[in-house]
Design a protein around this motif. Sequence first.
Motif, short mmCIF file in Angstrom:
data_model
loop_
_atom_site.label_atom_id
_atom_site.label_comp_id
_atom_site.label_asym_id
_atom_site.label_seq_id
_atom_site.Cartn_x
_atom_site.Cartn_y
_atom_site.Cartn_z
N ASP A 158 34.50 32.04 26.38
CA ASP A 158 34.88 32.75 25.14
C ASP A 158 36.35 33.14 25.18
OD1 ASP A 158 32.38 32.70 23.99
OD2 ASP A 158 31.87 34.78 24.53
N LEU A 159 36.74 33.78 26.28
CA LEU A 159 38.11 34.31 26.32
C LEU A 159 39.13 33.19 26.39
CD1 LEU A 159 37.50 37.51 28.47
CD2 LEU A 159 37.57 37.28 25.98
N ARG A 160 38.71 32.08 26.98
CA ARG A 160 39.61 30.94 27.01
C ARG A 160 39.87 30.43 25.57
NH1 ARG A 160 37.27 27.31 31.13
NH2 ARG A 160 37.72 29.04 32.53
N LEU A 161 38.85 30.51 24.72
CA LEU A 161 39.03 30.10 23.31
C LEU A 161 40.10 30.98 22.64
CD1 LEU A 161 35.47 29.60 21.78
CD2 LEU A 161 37.21 27.85 22.24
N THR A 211 34.85 41.68 34.99
CA THR A 211 34.95 40.26 34.62
C THR A 211 35.82 40.08 33.38
OG1 THR A 211 32.72 39.90 35.49
CG2 THR A 211 33.59 38.21 33.99
N VAL A 212 35.54 40.85 32.34
CA VAL A 212 36.31 40.71 31.10
C VAL A 212 37.77 41.09 31.34
CG1 VAL A 212 36.58 41.51 28.71
CG2 VAL A 212 34.28 41.10 29.62
N ASP A 229 43.55 39.78 31.91
CA ASP A 229 44.81 39.88 32.64
C ASP A 229 45.29 38.50 33.08
OD1 ASP A 229 44.99 42.60 32.33
OD2 ASP A 229 44.27 43.10 34.33
N ARG A 230 44.36 37.68 33.58
CA ARG A 230 44.72 36.34 34.05
C ARG A 230 45.29 35.49 32.91
NH1 ARG A 230 42.79 31.43 34.70
NH2 ARG A 230 40.91 31.75 33.45
N ASP A 250 46.40 41.03 25.83
CA ASP A 250 46.46 42.49 25.86
C ASP A 250 45.07 43.07 25.60
OD1 ASP A 250 49.17 42.65 26.39
OD2 ASP A 250 49.71 42.58 24.27
N TRP A 251 44.87 44.33 25.99
CA TRP A 251 43.54 44.91 25.78
C TRP A 251 43.55 46.43 25.61
CZ3 TRP A 251 42.47 48.31 29.72
CH2 TRP A 251 42.92 48.01 31.02
#
Length: 316
Positions: free
Chosen positions: A238-241, A275-276, A281-282, A286-287
């Motif tokens: 998901d985060l890669r998307l 994990t998220v 960060d990787r 931003d979060w």
Amino acid sequence: MLGDQADTTETASVRSNRRTRGVNVANAFDAADGRGIHLTPPLFAAIRSAGFTTLRLPIHWSAHADVAAPYAIDEELHRRVDDALNLAEQYDLDVIIDVHHYRELMDSPRAHQDRFLALWRQIAQRYAARPLSLSFELLNEPTRAMDAPRWNELLQRAWATVRESNPSREVIIGPADMNNLHALTELKLPGDPHVTATIHYYAPMAFTHQGATWIDRHSYPIGRSWGTAEEIQAVRDDLRLAHAWSQAAGVQVLVGEFGTHDRAHLADRVNWTTTVRSELDRLGLDWCYWDLATDFGIFDLTENTWRQPLRAALLQ
Ligand code: BGC
């Protein structure tokens, strides 16, 4: 009406280049009655010394503004927000303010769009002289009748309204479908280097929102664990998307909300949060964690202490 101290020109200060590692402070300005968590200097000091850079302040402006034109925002709400912004500046915290919980706009966009724009005109003018460490997020979680076509049209008008008084302040804009990352592909942003896209990440909902009693449609039963290899991979995919969209669009992405309800097991919450967060960060996204001190919270207001395992999952 705007207060006497209203400024109409943006201060030419430089926005800090630090990465956003923020926390949402819910239940301060988004409770309908406006009375919830008390924002004090020691609380701001604790947030800053824990390592957070940023506060996202959800604000229920529409509950504190006239329903008839010119839709004046209550001065009392402005003053309380002013106090929070002053404290944030004092404690070196960047701030994001949004328009939160504007449900009437989601249900009746046509009837409420002028009021929405009038709110932004007032907010933008009021805070134009603030340092650029303050960002404006146009609308939390567009949903229901505020679908992608309607939102794409309205967001352009809201952005232009902000730009009348704030030429280079960061404007944060998320996609329809409650800022779902899969809706990023439908988001039409203005061509503007000072725009950030935002998404909210709570997958899988049956884990992160288990036991949440306020969900409209259904509530998710408690007891759902998280952390199989497939589940971890799903988060990464998901985060890669989101990252791929960011690269292709040339637009920074902020995950403005992610978090877990306190009815989930703490060990699983820590695992999911780690994990998220480490994936964000990787990927250089931003979060802002949801949130400080409600039922998703990482801070215990009664004991005045961090829930250390969750805090460490975010800032280690
Ligand atoms: C909503 C909150 C909710 C949170 C987590 C926010 O955008 O305003 O009411 O607790 O998302 O779902």
